[in-house]
Scaffold this active site. Structure first.
Site, PDB file in Angstrom:
ATOM      1  CB  VAL A  77      -0.932   0.037   1.216  1.00  0.00           C
ATOM      2  CG1 VAL A  77      -1.679   1.357   1.265  1.00  0.00           C
ATOM      3  CG2 VAL A  77      -1.633  -1.245   1.360  1.00  0.00           C
ATOM      4  CB  CYS A  78       1.222   4.329  -2.084  1.00  0.00           C
ATOM      5  SG  CYS A  78       1.799   5.783  -2.261  1.00  0.00           S
ATOM      6  CB  ILE A  79       3.647   5.317   2.798  1.00  0.00           C
ATOM      7  CG1 ILE A  79       3.543   5.700   4.284  1.00  0.00           C
ATOM      8  CG2 ILE A  79       4.860   6.051   2.115  1.00  0.00           C
ATOM      9  CD1 ILE A  79       4.544   5.683   5.347  1.00  0.00           C
ATOM     10  CB  ALA A  82      -1.909   4.575   2.959  1.00  0.00           C
TER      11      ALA A  82
END
Lengths: 119, 100, 141
Positions: A77-79, A82
Site C-alpha cells: 500500500v502506497c504510504i 494511504a
C-alpha cells in the site's frame, strides 16, 4: 513469467480491484509469479480492515489477504496515498504492508509485465 | 504491446484515444464497461468494425455475462476470452497500456 | 512496520511511460502520477511523460487554485523539467526523459505549445503511437 500489478481504485466504487483480483488469480493458476500488487490512489482502501461489506457481497479486503498468504504475493500500500486516506498500521488488513512509491518503480523494473487496473 | 479499454464508448473517449494511439496490429482487449463496444448494431459498431481491420479485438466474457450480454450479441470477428485468456494475451503481446 | 521485500534492480534501466489523460483538480490522478514520475528518477529509469486528451490541461499556464483551496501542483512540473535537464546533461547517467504533448489533443482544445508551464515536444498521434509501442512499462492514471 513475473507480473507486477497496479490497483488504482478501492473495492466499492469501481470494478478495477475485482478485475485485478481475477487477473492475479488466473495468472497464478497458470503457473506465473505475481511478484507484487501495488495499491495506489483510492486503491489503498483495499487494505482497510475496518471495511465491512454486507453478508451477500464479496469481501475483497479478505480475498486479497488470503491470496497473499496462500501464494506469497507481496501486497504493498502506497504510504503517501494511504496517509491521505487514513489507512495506517492500526487499520491495515492482514497480508498488506505499507511502503513507499519506490516499490512501484521497483516492481516495474523487476517484473516482466506491469498491468494497471484503474478508472 | 496490448491495449485494454475499460470504459463504455457511449460515455468516454478511451476507445477513441486507444485507436488513435495504437499501432497497426496491436491487439485490444475490452473489459469492464469497455465490453459494451463489442455489441452488435450500435452507434459505434461501424467504428469498431473499421478498427478490426487494424487490430485483433478481444472481449472479456465474464464482464459480458455480468451485463446480460451473450456471445450472440457480439459483433463478428471479436474473440471472447476469460481471465486466463487475458493473462495469455499479456504474456504473448508484452507491454500493457490500460486506457482508463 | 512489516518486513520490507526488495527486488534486485541494480543496473537495470527500463523505458517507463506515464500517460496523463485527465484534467487536473476534478480528480486526484494528475497529482499522484506526478509523484510516481518523481520517484522513478531516483531509480534512474527512462521516462516518457505524455499528456493526452484532457491531460494537456495539467500543464496549462496560469493555474490559480486559491479560490478552490486545493494544492496547485502545476508548479511541481518545474521539478520534472529540472530532472530532465539533469538527465540530459549528466553523461554518467543513462537516463532519457521526454515530456510529450499529443498534437491532436492539444489542438482539439485550442491550446498551443507556449500555453504550457514546461517545454514540451508536440508529437502527432501516429508518431506517438510508435513511441508508446516501444515502452516496457506504461503507467496510466
Amino acid at each position: 513469467m513475473k507480473f507486477g500489478i497496479l490497483v488504482n481504485e478501492g473495492p466499492f466504487t469501481h470494478q478495477a480491484s475485482d478485475s485485478a483480483y481475477h487477473f492475479v488469480s488466473a495468472a497464478i493458476e497458470k503457473g506465473h509469479q505475481v511478484m507484487r500488487v501495488f495499491f495506489y490512489y483510492d486503491g489503498v482502501n483495499n487494505a482497510n480492515k475496518l471495511s465491512a461489506p454486507q453478508a451477500d457481497d464479496r469481501d475483497l479486503v479478505k480475498l486479497w489477504g488470503k491470496l497473499a498468504t496462500q501464494h506469497n504475493v507481496d501486497l504493498v500500500v502506497c504510504i503517501a496515498a494511504a496517509l491521505r486516506r487514513g489507512i495506517v498500521e492500526e487499520n491495515l488488513a492482514d497480508g498488506f504492508r505499507i511502503s513507499g512509491l519506490g516499490q512501484l518503480t521497483e516492481v516495474g523494473i523487476a517484473a516482466d509485465r506491469l498491468v494497471v487496473f484503474g478508472d | 504491446m496490448i491495449h485494454t479499454v475499460n470504459k463504455s464508448p457511449f460515455e468516454r473517449n478511451s476507445l477513441d484515444s486507444c485507436l488513435r494511439l495504437s499501432i497497426k496490429g496491436s491487439p485490444i482487449l475490452l473489459l469492464e464497461d469497455g465490453v459494451l463496444a463489442a455489441t452488435k448494431g450500435t452507434s459505434v459498431s461501424e467504428k469498431v468494425a473499421a478498427a478490426q481491420s487494424d487490430h485483433p479485438i478481444f472481449v472479456l466474457g465474464p464482464d459480458l455475462q455480468a451485463r446480460g450480454l451473450a456471445e450472440g450479441d457480439i459483433a463478428e470477428g471479436i474473440t471472447v476470452v476469460d481471465y486466463g485468456g487475458f493473462v495469455d494475451l499479456v504474456v504473448e503481446h508484452g507491454t500493457v497500456q490500460s486506457w482508463l | 512496520m512489516s518486513d520490507e521485500i526488495e527486488f534486485n534492480t541494480a543496473g537495470v534501466t527500463k523505458k517507463f511511460m506515464y500517460v496523463n489523460r485527465k484534467a487536473p483538480y476534478g480528480t486526484i490522478y494528475a497529482l499522484e502520477v506526478l509523484e510516481a514520475v518523481l520517484i522513478s528518477a531516483a531509480f534512474e529509469q527512462h521516462a516518457c511523460i505524455v499528456f493526452v486528451d484532457d491531460g494537456v490541461y495539467q500543464i496549462k499556464k496560469g493555474q490559480d487554485t486559491d479560490a478552490v483551496n486545493m494544492k496547485n501542483f502545476s508548479k511541481t512540473y518545474g521539478i520534472i523539467a529540472m530532472e530532465k535537464e539533469d538527465a540530459d546533461e549528466d553523461d554518467d547517467i543513462d537516463m532519457v526523459w521526454r515530456i510529450i504533448v499529443e498534437q491532436e489533443s492539444m489542438e482539439a482544445r485550442g491550446l498551443r505549445a507556449d500555453d504550457f508551464v514546461i517545454d514540451v515536444e508536440v508529437i502527432p498521434s501516429d508518431k506517438l503511437a510508435v513511441i508508446m509501442s516501444e515502452q516496457e512499462i506504461v503507467i496510466s492514471g
